[in-house]
Write an enzyme that holds these catalytic residues in place. Structure first.
Site, PDB file in Angstrom:
ATOM      1  N   ALA A   1      34.315  31.665   3.123  1.00  0.00           N
ATOM      2  CA  ALA A   1      33.753  32.307   1.932  1.00  0.00           C
ATOM      3  C   ALA A   1      33.619  31.337   0.776  1.00  0.00           C
ATOM      4  O   ALA A   1      32.636  31.369   0.035  1.00  0.00           O
ATOM      5  CB  ALA A   1      34.627  33.489   1.515  1.00  0.00           C
ATOM      6  N   GLU A   2      34.608  30.486   0.603  1.00  0.00           N
ATOM      7  CA  GLU A   2      34.627  29.588  -0.542  1.00  0.00           C
ATOM      8  C   GLU A   2      33.637  28.433  -0.427  1.00  0.00           C
ATOM      9  O   GLU A   2      32.992  28.068  -1.400  1.00  0.00           O
ATOM     10  CB  GLU A   2      36.038  29.036  -0.756  1.00  0.00           C
ATOM     11  N   SER A   3      33.542  27.826   0.742  1.00  0.00           N
ATOM     12  CA  SER A   3      32.744  26.596   0.849  1.00  0.00           C
ATOM     13  C   SER A   3      31.868  26.521   2.090  1.00  0.00           C
ATOM     14  O   SER A   3      31.204  25.507   2.296  1.00  0.00           O
ATOM     15  CB  SER A   3      33.690  25.380   0.875  1.00  0.00           C
TER      16      SER A   3
ATOM     17  N   TYR B   1      35.436  40.544  -2.887  1.00  0.00           N
ATOM     18  CA  TYR B   1      35.834  39.282  -2.256  1.00  0.00           C
ATOM     19  C   TYR B   1      37.034  39.520  -1.342  1.00  0.00           C
ATOM     20  O   TYR B   1      37.022  39.154  -0.167  1.00  0.00           O
ATOM     21  CB  TYR B   1      36.163  38.268  -3.350  1.00  0.00           C
TER      22      TYR B   1
END
Length: 178
Positions: free
Chosen positions: A39-41, A122
């Site tokens: 999700a982040e990168s 999220y």
């Protein structure tokens, strides 16, 4: 649902190894840690967000520094910092859902402003993607105690997290009323 930045849908062997090692070191479920990195990168160790978060786990520079990160673009350091931070947040809040919300918006924002809808989405997305329940404990390697009390808190939030959110809500109400 949650932000995606970076390279792709599967981690490289180096990223997989870094996530696995960090998961083992800090007791964060590998599927959860992998979902956060996705999700982040999108598993891109060189990712940088518009807000300044860096690396595989998108750690903010000040947070990374406090966790001993010297190279935020090193997947091993980033995975280690992300797992350590998530483990600390879990210890603070008592459940993965709130820990993920704090990871996304920052513990200060959570305490002062409550849960942002985007942070709730999220956390829900990470938990669904990882197959982890919000109240699943950190894996310390200890044998679980079947006589241990079951989490019966509201929405999987610990009592401490509920108190913190209540205090934050009162603060917001006072600020709006004032």
């Amino acid at each position: 649902m949650y932000r995606l930045r970076g390279l792709g849908s599967a981690p490289s062997p180096a990223v997989s190894a870094a996530l696995s090692s960090a998961s083992s070191s800090y007791g964060v479920p590998l599927s959860l840690l992998t979902s956060v990195a996705k999700a982040e990168s999108s598993f891109n160790p060189a990712a940088v967000s518009p807000a300044g978060a860096q690396g595989l786990m998108q750690i903010m520079p000040a947070t990374g520094s406090s966790l001993g990160v010297t190279n935020p673009f090193d997947p091993t350091q980033s995975a280690d910092a992300g797992a350590r931070y998530l483990s600390q947040l879990y210890a603070q809040y008592g459940d993965w859902g709130t820990a993920l919300i704090a990871y996304n918006e920052g513990p200060g924002n959570l305490a002062s402003k409550g849960v942002f809808p985007a942070s709730q989405s999220y956390a829900d997305g990470i938990l669904a993607d990882s197959g982890i329940s919000a109240s699943m404990p950190v894996d310390t390697g200890a044998v679980s105690d079947p006589s241990a009390p079951v989490d019966t808190s509201v929405a999987g939030l610990s009592t401490l997290a509920m108190v913190a959110l209540g205090i934050a809500a009162v603060g917001v109400a006072l600020a709006v009323a004032g």
